[in-house]
Motif scaffolding. Structure first.
Motif, PDB file in Angstrom:
ATOM      1  N   LYS A 281      12.345  43.722 -56.391  1.00 32.27           N
ATOM      2  CA  LYS A 281      11.087  43.009 -56.185  1.00 32.27           C
ATOM      3  C   LYS A 281      10.190  43.723 -55.184  1.00 32.27           C
ATOM      4  O   LYS A 281      10.644  44.327 -54.219  1.00 32.27           O
ATOM      5  CB  LYS A 281      11.369  41.582 -55.715  1.00 32.27           C
ATOM      6  CG  LYS A 281      11.656  40.652 -56.892  1.00 32.27           C
ATOM      7  CD  LYS A 281      11.654  39.220 -56.419  1.00 32.27           C
ATOM      8  CE  LYS A 281      13.049  38.916 -55.888  1.00 32.27           C
ATOM      9  NZ  LYS A 281      13.373  37.499 -56.019  1.00 32.27           N
ATOM     10  N   ASP A 283       8.479  42.785 -52.824  1.00 28.19           N
ATOM     11  CA  ASP A 283       8.512  42.403 -51.418  1.00 28.19           C
ATOM     12  C   ASP A 283       9.499  43.220 -50.601  1.00 28.19           C
ATOM     13  O   ASP A 283       9.372  43.313 -49.378  1.00 28.19           O
ATOM     14  CB  ASP A 283       8.867  40.923 -51.289  1.00 28.19           C
ATOM     15  CG  ASP A 283       7.982  40.082 -52.188  1.00 28.19           C
ATOM     16  OD1 ASP A 283       8.525  39.348 -53.028  1.00 28.19           O
ATOM     17  OD2 ASP A 283       6.755  40.198 -52.045  1.00 28.19           O
ATOM     18  N   TRP A 284      10.475  43.816 -51.297  1.00 26.41           N
ATOM     19  CA  TRP A 284      11.447  44.602 -50.559  1.00 26.41           C
ATOM     20  C   TRP A 284      10.847  45.861 -49.964  1.00 26.41           C
ATOM     21  O   TRP A 284      11.432  46.493 -49.082  1.00 26.41           O
ATOM     22  CB  TRP A 284      12.611  44.989 -51.481  1.00 26.41           C
ATOM     23  CG  TRP A 284      13.582  43.889 -51.654  1.00 26.41           C
ATOM     24  CD1 TRP A 284      13.587  42.932 -52.620  1.00 26.41           C
ATOM     25  CD2 TRP A 284      14.687  43.605 -50.817  1.00 26.41           C
ATOM     26  NE1 TRP A 284      14.622  42.069 -52.453  1.00 26.41           N
ATOM     27  CE2 TRP A 284      15.318  42.467 -51.345  1.00 26.41           C
ATOM     28  CE3 TRP A 284      15.213  44.209 -49.667  1.00 26.41           C
ATOM     29  CZ2 TRP A 284      16.440  41.909 -50.777  1.00 26.41           C
ATOM     30  CZ3 TRP A 284      16.342  43.651 -49.103  1.00 26.41           C
ATOM     31  CH2 TRP A 284      16.940  42.513 -49.664  1.00 26.41           C
ATOM     32  N   SER A 286       8.382  46.361 -48.018  1.00 26.23           N
ATOM     33  CA  SER A 286       8.082  46.319 -46.592  1.00 26.23           C
ATOM     34  C   SER A 286       9.341  46.522 -45.767  1.00 26.23           C
ATOM     35  O   SER A 286       9.345  47.191 -44.736  1.00 26.23           O
ATOM     36  CB  SER A 286       7.431  44.977 -46.259  1.00 26.23           C
ATOM     37  OG  SER A 286       6.972  45.001 -44.945  1.00 26.23           O
ATOM     38  N   ILE A 287      10.424  45.927 -46.248  1.00 21.49           N
ATOM     39  CA  ILE A 287      11.691  46.079 -45.531  1.00 21.49           C
ATOM     40  C   ILE A 287      12.092  47.541 -45.504  1.00 21.49           C
ATOM     41  O   ILE A 287      12.490  48.088 -44.476  1.00 21.49           O
ATOM     42  CB  ILE A 287      12.803  45.256 -46.207  1.00 21.49           C
ATOM     43  CG1 ILE A 287      12.434  43.793 -46.203  1.00 21.49           C
ATOM     44  CG2 ILE A 287      14.116  45.488 -45.493  1.00 21.49           C
ATOM     45  CD1 ILE A 287      13.492  42.920 -46.812  1.00 21.49           C
ATOM     46  N   GLY A 290       9.962  49.518 -43.096  1.00 20.51           N
ATOM     47  CA  GLY A 290      10.346  49.265 -41.709  1.00 20.51           C
ATOM     48  C   GLY A 290      11.617  49.999 -41.346  1.00 20.51           C
ATOM     49  O   GLY A 290      11.721  50.646 -40.309  1.00 20.51           O
TER      50      GLY A 290
ATOM     51  N   LEU B 126       7.130  48.254 -33.704  1.00 24.14           N
ATOM     52  CA  LEU B 126       6.277  48.359 -34.887  1.00 24.14           C
ATOM     53  C   LEU B 126       7.167  48.417 -36.114  1.00 24.14           C
ATOM     54  O   LEU B 126       6.921  47.755 -37.129  1.00 24.14           O
ATOM     55  CB  LEU B 126       5.407  49.619 -34.791  1.00 24.14           C
ATOM     56  CG  LEU B 126       4.356  49.808 -35.863  1.00 24.14           C
ATOM     57  CD1 LEU B 126       3.326  48.717 -35.796  1.00 24.14           C
ATOM     58  CD2 LEU B 126       3.680  51.164 -35.708  1.00 24.14           C
ATOM     59  N   GLY B 127       8.229  49.180 -36.018  1.00 22.13           N
ATOM     60  CA  GLY B 127       9.174  49.281 -37.128  1.00 22.13           C
ATOM     61  C   GLY B 127       9.896  47.974 -37.400  1.00 22.13           C
ATOM     62  O   GLY B 127       9.965  47.517 -38.546  1.00 22.13           O
ATOM     63  N   THR B 128      10.403  47.346 -36.346  1.00 27.85           N
ATOM     64  CA  THR B 128      11.141  46.094 -36.578  1.00 27.85           C
ATOM     65  C   THR B 128      10.203  45.011 -37.085  1.00 27.85           C
ATOM     66  O   THR B 128      10.600  44.132 -37.849  1.00 27.85           O
ATOM     67  CB  THR B 128      11.861  45.605 -35.301  1.00 27.85           C
ATOM     68  OG1 THR B 128      10.922  45.505 -34.257  1.00 27.85           O
ATOM     69  CG2 THR B 128      12.971  46.550 -34.928  1.00 27.85           C
ATOM     70  N   GLY B 130       7.682  45.445 -39.128  1.00 29.95           N
ATOM     71  CA  GLY B 130       7.549  45.651 -40.566  1.00 29.95           C
ATOM     72  C   GLY B 130       8.786  45.186 -41.302  1.00 29.95           C
ATOM     73  O   GLY B 130       8.709  44.533 -42.347  1.00 29.95           O
ATOM     74  N   LEU B 131       9.908  45.527 -40.724  1.00 29.40           N
ATOM     75  CA  LEU B 131      11.178  45.153 -41.334  1.00 29.40           C
ATOM     76  C   LEU B 131      11.278  43.647 -41.495  1.00 29.40           C
ATOM     77  O   LEU B 131      11.552  43.119 -42.579  1.00 29.40           O
ATOM     78  CB  LEU B 131      12.309  45.671 -40.440  1.00 29.40           C
ATOM     79  CG  LEU B 131      13.697  45.761 -41.032  1.00 29.40           C
ATOM     80  CD1 LEU B 131      13.690  46.709 -42.198  1.00 29.40           C
ATOM     81  CD2 LEU B 131      14.654  46.254 -39.972  1.00 29.40           C
ATOM     82  N   GLY B 134       8.797  42.101 -43.820  1.00 28.43           N
ATOM     83  CA  GLY B 134       9.211  42.389 -45.187  1.00 28.43           C
ATOM     84  C   GLY B 134      10.262  41.405 -45.664  1.00 28.43           C
ATOM     85  O   GLY B 134      10.211  40.913 -46.797  1.00 28.43           O
ATOM     86  N   ILE B 135      11.191  41.097 -44.780  1.00 35.33           N
ATOM     87  CA  ILE B 135      12.248  40.161 -45.155  1.00 35.33           C
ATOM     88  C   ILE B 135      11.658  38.808 -45.514  1.00 35.33           C
ATOM     89  O   ILE B 135      12.036  38.186 -46.512  1.00 35.33           O
ATOM     90  CB  ILE B 135      13.274  40.026 -44.006  1.00 35.33           C
ATOM     91  CG1 ILE B 135      14.001  41.352 -43.821  1.00 35.33           C
ATOM     92  CG2 ILE B 135      14.256  38.904 -44.303  1.00 35.33           C
ATOM     93  CD1 ILE B 135      15.002  41.347 -42.690  1.00 35.33           C
ATOM     94  N   TYR B 137       8.620  38.195 -46.602  1.00 35.47           N
ATOM     95  CA  TYR B 137       7.923  38.281 -47.878  1.00 35.47           C
ATOM     96  C   TYR B 137       8.892  38.273 -49.041  1.00 35.47           C
ATOM     97  O   TYR B 137       8.633  37.690 -50.085  1.00 35.47           O
ATOM     98  CB  TYR B 137       7.060  39.554 -47.936  1.00 35.47           C
ATOM     99  CG  TYR B 137       5.706  39.370 -47.317  1.00 35.47           C
ATOM    100  CD1 TYR B 137       5.405  39.920 -46.082  1.00 35.47           C
ATOM    101  CD2 TYR B 137       4.726  38.610 -47.954  1.00 35.47           C
ATOM    102  CE1 TYR B 137       4.166  39.737 -45.507  1.00 35.47           C
ATOM    103  CE2 TYR B 137       3.480  38.421 -47.390  1.00 35.47           C
ATOM    104  CZ  TYR B 137       3.209  38.986 -46.162  1.00 35.47           C
ATOM    105  OH  TYR B 137       1.979  38.796 -45.594  1.00 35.47           O
ATOM    106  N   VAL B 138      10.011  38.946 -48.860  1.00 31.18           N
ATOM    107  CA  VAL B 138      11.005  38.960 -49.937  1.00 31.18           C
ATOM    108  C   VAL B 138      11.542  37.569 -50.194  1.00 31.18           C
ATOM    109  O   VAL B 138      11.587  37.097 -51.327  1.00 31.18           O
ATOM    110  CB  VAL B 138      12.174  39.903 -49.559  1.00 31.18           C
ATOM    111  CG1 VAL B 138      13.347  39.676 -50.478  1.00 31.18           C
ATOM    112  CG2 VAL B 138      11.711  41.328 -49.636  1.00 31.18           C
ATOM    113  N   SER B 142       6.478  36.146 -51.445  1.00 28.98           N
ATOM    114  CA  SER B 142       5.046  36.206 -51.157  1.00 28.98           C
ATOM    115  C   SER B 142       4.328  34.901 -51.455  1.00 28.98           C
ATOM    116  O   SER B 142       3.122  34.884 -51.681  1.00 28.98           O
ATOM    117  CB  SER B 142       4.381  37.340 -51.929  1.00 28.98           C
ATOM    118  OG  SER B 142       4.910  38.550 -51.522  1.00 28.98           O
TER     119      SER B 142
END
Lengths: 316, 318, 506
Positions: A281, A283-284, A286-287, A290, B126-128, B130-131, B134-135, B137-138, B142
């Motif tokens: 999907k 949405d993954w 972005s993960i 990161g 910044l990285g965490t 996004g991480l 993202g989680i 959103y998954v 969304s």
């Protein structure tokens, strides 16, 4: 050059090839000409932003506002295009010079950390984009939409624009005084100042270049898609930074190149495309981005520490 | 005796506390333009708005005093909110505990990464960020996902003496953390590490431990904020907490806490955040377009940074 | 009052410290009695700082024996030395400028309850008592950065003695930035320390102050303890003679034709550092500016390039007034600068040797910096050979080179642009003897070929060795000026170490 030496000096390229092969192995459609073309197409607009950003990072700074500036440029370009196609080209670029100069001015005049400054300007331009054009706008068929949708050898023109921009920036970085001075000031800003390098001018110029790249990317995007909307750049700074770091540019500055960033951009897109084809999907993504940033940062820090500990002789 | 008085710098004391002047000025000016500003109802609205994100500001204040920063606080808030919503069917208490647990863990990971890798906290968080975003959103695909357990809303809606429970919680947290910061060994260690890391090591403070702990506490505070967000709006979405990092950092800086670290207080951060929320409220009352509000917040950050930088520069050449 | 309590607290026997190729301490014996003020004098590099670093746990001795309080002692770390009751007073390193005096003194060891709540009242009254005991007039609630340099030092001393239970306080050049009044205050504190049986090791190059306060003086020279003299036998001339020893070789002084003034500084004043400094530089000469800690020489040089703000400053190049707003302006006028901190201010660590050498050349001497690698390497190699930089290849990172070779590379960087005036700040700091010699030879050669050189240094011997003319700076004021044969240790050293009543903040 011996094979081991080659691998070490071109790590990123090797990784790109490896990643590509892995994806191809897992997803057979990968080797399809259409997939590769898609990758190139997607890469073009965000890639220009990434290479612009890498110029800033090499100089030891960061620009988090690229996403918001992209949004702003999209809507400005589209609105201008409705008046006259040439305006849609010129105005964003002129505006970009101003935006970049402002970033540069704030960082140099007050000696502020570029990350936090651009965090502030990011907000300013995001709001400005929304104020200027609260909704999506479309563009009537203009002449350069036709140009950019044309293709040469099956590859759209805008992809060539991307590669051309990369080559131009590569030349700037390695063959001009300004570009080379960025490397020095990225490694040791204090020594650069004492050695007579004009840090202020270089910093401002690097930020202007970055913003211009963002504007070009926005123009290409709006011409390709035929519309612009005020939040199109949200999250772009994040993708761009991931690509830059993957390309081997050090967050501390002083290391990297435009072509390496191209590799980073390609690497990222290959991974993301692979994910799409594997039906993972959206949405993954972005993960993954990161995670990639964190991995790239830690690797970079590791490398730096190893170099400091092992100079191969007596250190100062 | 004269010598001793000389050692207290009155000008410095006034400039340190200028946020109070700003706040008073803001209230006076806006009230003059629109008398609907200082009314019991409006003030209540202001406090409602600030008591959730304000908790995050507490954590950010400690981090900046420590000399660090965390861009992922909004994301942690979002993750916790998400967990609350999704675990609601299993009961309110388990949902809350799980959310807070996960948020605290996220904070801990931030701290561990920053300390272990030696990389600056800015790019790492910044990285965490996004991480974690993202989680969310998954998991939410969304979408904005509504909660299923209506009784969860009671957590936020309870009133005591006409004032929302959340406001009490926020004030309590401010008081507790200010006490720790100003009067406890741990809090003074934060000031020391932020003021001069080498000196702190030299006198035997466990610098790394302090750093990791402050990141963890920030995660804890952000997760509580996330739970309260879920309780009030009963929705999980990737957009929650998007503006939080920026708003909170600006709040702390405008409250008078310097980025260089080593000084500050939760009270100042509170007033800084109060200023920002009041300003946004005022702008809404005065019918400013909402996006102008974002612009002004961003511009405000830059102005404060510039003033901060000039002060630091002046002190370099004493 | 002399430390008549003859009980020896610290005894160091045959201490030897070797750094790579240099012997910093050569079988040194040293002792400290309880409650005495023991001064250590000697040139830079004579070994006194090294011994103190060993005592305070920063370095470990290569060989030797330590007996503290009658027992064998091993100091492997700073914590160890603190446990033995030894503390070194730093000026900047170990304080918290934004916190109060009380907090600074107690940080890490606060008076607190089991739960961790700090008892500020108790700490404040304890501090008040400590301050009273040592007759120091400071507000315990004052923020540390509102105190004067002297007051900050006093706080450090109180912290060491009262909270850490220090029995031996090491002060390294404590009076360098102090006014006369503050120095008197410091003496009073030292007297109080003695009353409490605390010993003070007092490193200083200001002989007058040493005479005022010390019970004994130990003279260090070339890594050896040359003499230990009791107060009753103090004699200034004898001490200076002991400090001087003999130079390694003698460089012949040359006859300089002082006709053309190529550069002039007039009325340079820097707040709290330099008072009305003026000097002329003649073409082709090596002008030495000798200054020890606290003399203000670093700020003086930095202000020339506008890296430090000066209150007033008039600069003349070949008779015409000029303005230098940054190192770039200076470069364009043919003036180059060698900074004192090589690692932080000169090197580009991960970059190769040849790029480090060409760092200025690339941007000021070439029309297009088009990365023509072959030309660049050739240019760099020529300089590498000219200066004798020992490197296996110009492409290896500069951090692989030894300190001496790194410095030569930086000097090569300056030479690459063909400067008329070179300003060198402590050019041979931390460098092996062999490289030092080569650099001196180079300086002489450059001067003979017409380059004018300002050599700023804290090593008196270096100035005597190579300078045609020398100016001695102490506490922001010029104490003496010497030319030709008069540039020798006999003239310079006494000038640098006499602290009369004049000076910045006097």
């Amino acid at each position: 050059m011996r094979p081991l030496q080659f691998i070490r000096s071109q790590t990123q390229l090797v990784i790109l090839v490896v990643v590509f092969l892995i994806c191809a192995a897992v997803v057979p459609e990968f080797l399809n000409e259409r997939t590769v073309l898609n990758i190139l197409k997607t890469v073009a607009t965000s890639g220009i932003v990434a290479i612009g950003l890498s110029v800033v990072v090499i100089g030891g700074n960061l620009d988090l506002s690229v996403g918001s500036v992209f949004s702003l440029m999209c809507v400005v370009s589209v609105k201008m295009q409705n008046t006259s196609p040439w305006l849609g080209l010129i105005v964003p670029i002129v505006l970009a010079v101003g935006v970049g100069a402002l970033n540069g001015f704030l960082v140099t005049r007050f000696r502020l950390n570029s990350i936090i400054v651009t965090l502030g300007t990011m907000s300013v331009w995001a709001g400005a984009a929304l104020l200027y054009s609260p909704t999506i706008m479309t563009v009537p068929g203009t002449f350069y939409e036709k140009i950019s949708n044309s293709a040469f050898l099956g590859i759209p023109t805008y992809v060539y624009v991307f590669f051309a921009a990369a080559i131009v920036l590569q030349v700037v970085l390695f063959k001009t005084k300004f570009g080379r001075s960025l490397f020095f000031q990225g490694v040791n800003p204090e020594a650069a100042e004492i050695a007579g390098i004009n840090k202020n001018r270089s910093t401002i110029l690097s930020m202007v270049i970055c913003s211009i790249c963002v504007a070009i990317g926005a123009i290409l995007q709006t011409s390709r898609v035929g519309s612009g909307y005020p939040i199109s750049g949200v999250g772009l700074e994040f993708s761009a930074l991931t690509a830059v770091l993957l390309g081997g540019v050090s967050i501390a500055g002083g290391k990297g190149s435009a072509l390496r960033t191209v590799i980073g951009v390609l690497m990222l897109q290959v991974i993301l495309t692979g994910m799409i084809l594997m039906d993972i999907k959206h949405d993954w993504q972005s993960i993954v981005k990161g995670a990639l940033i964190l991995v790239a940062l830690t690797l970079d820090a590791w490398q730096q520490r190893a170099a400091a500990r092992n100079p191969g002789g007596l250190a100062a | 005796m004269k010598g001793r008085l000389r050692q207290i710098n009155y000008r410095q004391a006034i400039s340190d506390n200028r946020i109070f002047v700003f706040i008073v000025a803001l209230f006076v000016i806006v009230q003059a333009i629109n008398p609907g500003f200082i009314t019991a109802n409006n003030v209540k609205i202001i406090f409602q708005n600030l008591s959730i994100e304000g908790m995050v500001a507490i954590g950010m204040a400690m981090l900046i005093i420590l000399g660090e920063i965390d861009l992922s606080v909004g994301a942690i808030m979002s993750v916790s909110c998400c967990v609350s919503i999704y675990l609601q069917p299993y009961g309110i208490l388990p949902a809350i505990l799980a959310s807070i647990g996960i948020g605290t863990l996220a904070g801990f990971l931030n701290g561990a990464l920053v300390v272990k890798s030696g990389v600056s906290s800015l790019p790492i968080t910044l990285g965490t960020m996004g991480l974690m975003n993202g989680i969310v959103y998954v998991v939410t695909e969304s979408q904005s996902v509504p909660g299923t357990n209506k009784s969860f809303l009671y957590v936020a809606d309870t009133m005591i003496g006409g004032i929302n429970l959340v406001i009490y919680l926020f004030i309590a947290l401010v008081v507790v953390f200010e006490f720790v910061l100003q009067k406890c060994y741990f809090g003074r260690s934060i000031m020391a590490v932020g003021g001069n890391r080498f000196a702190a090591e030299y006198v035997g403070l466990r610098v790394d431990r302090v750093r990791v702990l402050v990141f963890t506490l920030t995660g804890l505070l952000s997760s509580i904020a996330g739970v309260m967000t879920a309780a009030r709006y009963n929705i999980a979405s990737g957009h929650i907490g998007e503006q939080t990092a920026l708003a909170v950092i600006t709040a702390v800086l405008i409250g008078g806490i310097s980025l260089s670290g080593g000084e500050g207080s939760i009270t100042k951060a509170f007033f800084g955040y109060l200023f920002i929320i009041s300003l946004q409220n005022a702008m809404r009352l005065l019918k400013f377009p909402p996006d102008l509000s974002t612009i002004i917040t961003g511009a405000l950050l830059i102005v404060i940074l510039a003033i901060d930088a000039v002060t630091i520069r002046r002190n370099q050449f004493k | 009052m002399t430390g008549t309590n003859s009980e020896i607290y610290i005894e160091a026997r045959k201490v030897r410290k070797v750094f790579q190729n240099t012997v910093a301490l050569d079988d040194v014996d040293f002792e400290v009695r309880k409650g005495e003020v023991h001064a250590i004098v000697g040139e830079n590099g004579a070994g006194k700082s090294t011994l103190m670093k060993i005592l305070s746990g920063v370095h470990q001795m290569t060989s030797g024996e330590l007996v503290i309080g009658g027992e064998r002692a091993a100091i492997a770390s700073v914590a160890d030395s603190q446990r033995y009751g030894i503390s070194i007073i730093y000026q900047e390193l170990s304080n918290f400028p934004k916190l109060s005096v009380t907090e600074n003194i107690f940080m890490g060891r606060q008076i607190r309850s089991k739960a961790g709540v700090v008892n500020f009242a108790a700490m404040a009254s304890a501090v008040r008592e400590m301050l009273q005991e040592y007759e120091i007039d400071i507000n315990p609630r004052a923020r540390l950065d509102n105190l004067t340099v002297a007051e900050k030092q006093f706080v450090e001393i109180i912290k060491a003695v009262s909270v850490y239970g220090t029995k031996v306080v090491i002060m390294d050049e404590p009076t360098s930035s102090l006014t006369r009044i503050d120095i008197e205050k410091l003496y009073k504190i030292i007297e109080n320390l003695k009353k409490h049986d605390v010993s003070v090791i007092f490193i200083s190059h200001h002989l007058e102050e040493v005479f005022e306060i010390a019970d004994r003086v130990t003279v260090f020279r070339d890594g050896r303890n040359v003499a230990c003299i009791e107060r009753k036998d103090f004699d200034e001339d004898e001490l200076i003679a002991l400090m001087l020893g003999h130079s390694i070789h003698k460089f012949e002084k040359r006859r300089i034709d002082r006709r053309e003034v190529i550069f002039e500084i007039r009325n340079l004043s820097i707040k709290n550092r330099i008072e009305d400094f003026s000097i002329k530089l003649y073409k082709g000469e090596v002008l030495g500016i000798a200054g020890l800690t606290g003399s203000g020489k670093d700020e003086l040089i930095k202000s020339l390039f506008n890296l430090w703000p000066a209150r007033t400053k008039d600069l003349y190049l070949k008779g015409e007034q000029i303005a230098i707003r940054s190192p770039i302006d200076a470069l364009e006028k043919g003036i180059v600068y060698l900074p004192e901190e090589r690692k932080t201010q000169a090197l580009f660590p991960e970059m190769p040797v040849y790029l480090n050498i060409l760092a200025i050349w690339l941007f000021h001497c070439v029309k297009r910096a088009g990365a023509d690698k072959r030309t660049e390497l050739r240019e760099a190699e020529a300089l590498i050979e000219k200066l004798g930089v020992k490197t296996s290849s110009p492409r290896i990172p500069i951090t692989s080179l030894s300190g001496g070779n790194q410095q030569k590379a930086i000097i090569a960087r300056l030479l690459a642009v063909g400067p008329e005036i070179m300003i060198l700040n402590d050019p041979t700091r931390g460098i092996d003897v062999g490289s030092k010699d080569e650099i001196y030879r180079l300086i002489r050669q450059l001067a003979e070929n017409g380059t004018s050189i300002v050599l700023v240094s804290s090593e008196m011997e270096e100035i005597c060795y190579i300078a045609d003319r020398a100016v001695v700076l102490s506490k922001g004021v010029v104490r003496g000026e010497f030319s030709d044969e008069d540039v020798n240790m006999g003239n310079i050293l006494p000038c640098a170490i006499r602290s009369d009543k004049r000076g910045v903040g006097a």
